[in-house]
Design a protein around this motif. Structure first.
Motif, mmCIF file in Angstrom:
data_model
loop_
_atom_site.group_PDB
_atom_site.id
_atom_site.type_symbol
_atom_site.label_atom_id
_atom_site.label_comp_id
_atom_site.label_asym_id
_atom_site.label_seq_id
_atom_site.Cartn_x
_atom_site.Cartn_y
_atom_site.Cartn_z
ATOM 1 N N GLN A 128 2.049 -6.807 -24.716
ATOM 2 C CA GLN A 128 1.196 -7.809 -24.707
ATOM 3 C C GLN A 128 0.410 -7.938 -23.581
ATOM 4 O O GLN A 128 0.865 -7.911 -22.378
ATOM 5 C CB GLN A 128 2.086 -9.037 -24.696
ATOM 6 C CG GLN A 128 2.348 -9.498 -26.195
ATOM 7 C CD GLN A 128 3.321 -10.776 -26.266
ATOM 8 O OE1 GLN A 128 4.213 -10.810 -25.545
ATOM 9 N NE2 GLN A 128 3.133 -11.857 -26.997
ATOM 10 N N ASN A 129 -1.131 -7.981 -23.602
ATOM 11 C CA ASN A 129 -1.823 -8.081 -22.624
ATOM 12 C C ASN A 129 -1.422 -7.315 -21.138
ATOM 13 O O ASN A 129 -1.584 -7.619 -20.259
ATOM 14 C CB ASN A 129 -1.760 -9.521 -22.119
ATOM 15 C CG ASN A 129 -3.418 -9.750 -21.678
ATOM 16 O OD1 ASN A 129 -4.339 -8.925 -21.766
ATOM 17 N ND2 ASN A 129 -3.597 -11.024 -21.208
ATOM 18 N N GLY A 143 -5.578 -4.488 -20.361
ATOM 19 C CA GLY A 143 -5.371 -5.586 -21.411
ATOM 20 C C GLY A 143 -5.064 -5.131 -22.752
ATOM 21 O O GLY A 143 -5.945 -5.135 -23.736
ATOM 22 N N SER A 166 -2.849 -4.861 -26.200
ATOM 23 C CA SER A 166 -1.707 -5.502 -27.203
ATOM 24 C C SER A 166 -1.548 -4.665 -28.251
ATOM 25 O O SER A 166 -2.617 -4.121 -28.837
ATOM 26 C CB SER A 166 -2.278 -6.815 -27.190
ATOM 27 O OG SER A 166 -2.372 -7.687 -25.976
ATOM 28 N N GLY A 180 1.280 -8.261 -17.676
ATOM 29 C CA GLY A 180 1.613 -8.137 -19.202
ATOM 30 C C GLY A 180 2.788 -7.592 -19.499
ATOM 31 O O GLY A 180 3.692 -7.529 -18.569
#
Ligand code: ADP
Ligand code: ADP
Length: 232
Positions: free
Chosen positions: A5-6, A23, A25, A60
């Motif tokens: 995630q991110n 970033g 994901s 993240g």
């Protein structure tokens, strides 16, 4: 399942900051063969090292089966690392050890009893198609055979996930196909999730079910391999 995630990773160097991941994901399901393809410098190795817990993300998260990797400490961390087998570029074999010595090494570190190490090593040698080569040294093997040893060693502790860093970049096309067939076989027989980073589209075409195209630290495209590759 692996959930990313991110994810970001920024390296601080003398000449400034390098945003290697900006970033990312993704969801990588159990049993997938997930390809990460991109040019040199795109962030492939950084992402792989974050998943392998060899690098700490800047922000993240990565979780496996719902457990955030950044929450792991001590024993849990050691156990988790064993769930992830890695094959590095250039094989990283111990040159002073035989084929069976190389494969046994992670089992010795894990404190597995000798008889069990012997049994497991023989089983792995057979699995990767190196019967008769147990006592050979890496210097006596071809590149494809060295890669088979590296794969067997990475599988020694029965990982759920196998991370492969450019597994075929040093091999000719015939050997490349044989190694990819082996990885595919391992995925099906053992149910191991495989993540492959590569700059070769042929690798993705041959075995990946899912693919992410990474550009400058971002996933430019991501999805079912056949669909992503068919896109104009
Ligand atoms: P790839 O594997 O796709 O070639 P990398 O993940 O190795 O890409 O590198 C992504 C970017 O991060 C590149 O600009 C690279 O120079 C930089 N980088 C990678 N590792 C480090 C590091 N340890 N220190 C500083 N910069 C790094
Ligand atoms: P790869 O693309 O396979 O990661 P590299 O040559 O980019 O190979 O990286 C080899 C090693 O050097 C890695 O451990 C990486 O972290 C480190 N590295 C890469 N780029 C840089 C950089 N700009 N500064 C410092 N270390 C780097």
């Amino acid at each position: 399942m692996i959930t990313i995630q991110n994810l970001t990773k920024t390296y601080h160097t003398k000449s400034g900051e390098v945003e290697a991941l900006r970033g990312i994901s993704a969801e990588i399901r159990d049993g997938d063969i997930f390809g990460i393809i991109g040019l040199s410098g795109a962030g492939k190795s950084t992402l792989l090292r974050c998943i392998a817990l060899l690098e700490t993300p800047t922000s993240g998260s990565i979780s496996i089966d719902g457990r955030d990797l950044s929450s792991l400490r001590g024993r849990q961390l050691t156990e988790h690392r064993r769930q992830i087998g890695v094959i590095f570029q250039g094989y990283n074999l111990l040159m002073q050890r035989t084929v069976s010595g190389n494969i046994a090494f992670p089992l010795e570190i894990a404190g597995v009893p000798k008889a069990e190490i012997r049994r497991r090593t023989e089983e792995l040698i057979h699995l990767v198609g190196l019967d008769g080569k147990a006592d050979a040294y890496p210097s006596q093997l071809s590149g494809g055979q060295c890669q088979r040893v590296a794969i067997a060693r990475a599988l020694a502790n029965n990982p759920k996930v196998l991370l492969c860093d450019e597994p075929t970049s040093a091999l000719d096309s015939f050997t490349t196909k044989a190694i990819l067939d082996l990885l595919s076989d391992i995925n099906q027989k053992l149910g191991v999730t495989i993540i492959i980073i590569t700059h070769e589209i042929g690798v993705v075409k041959q075995i990946c079910s899912q693919v992410a195209v990474i550009e400058s630290g971002r996933f430019a495209e991501y999805g079912v391999a056949a669909e992503v590759l068919a896109a104009p």
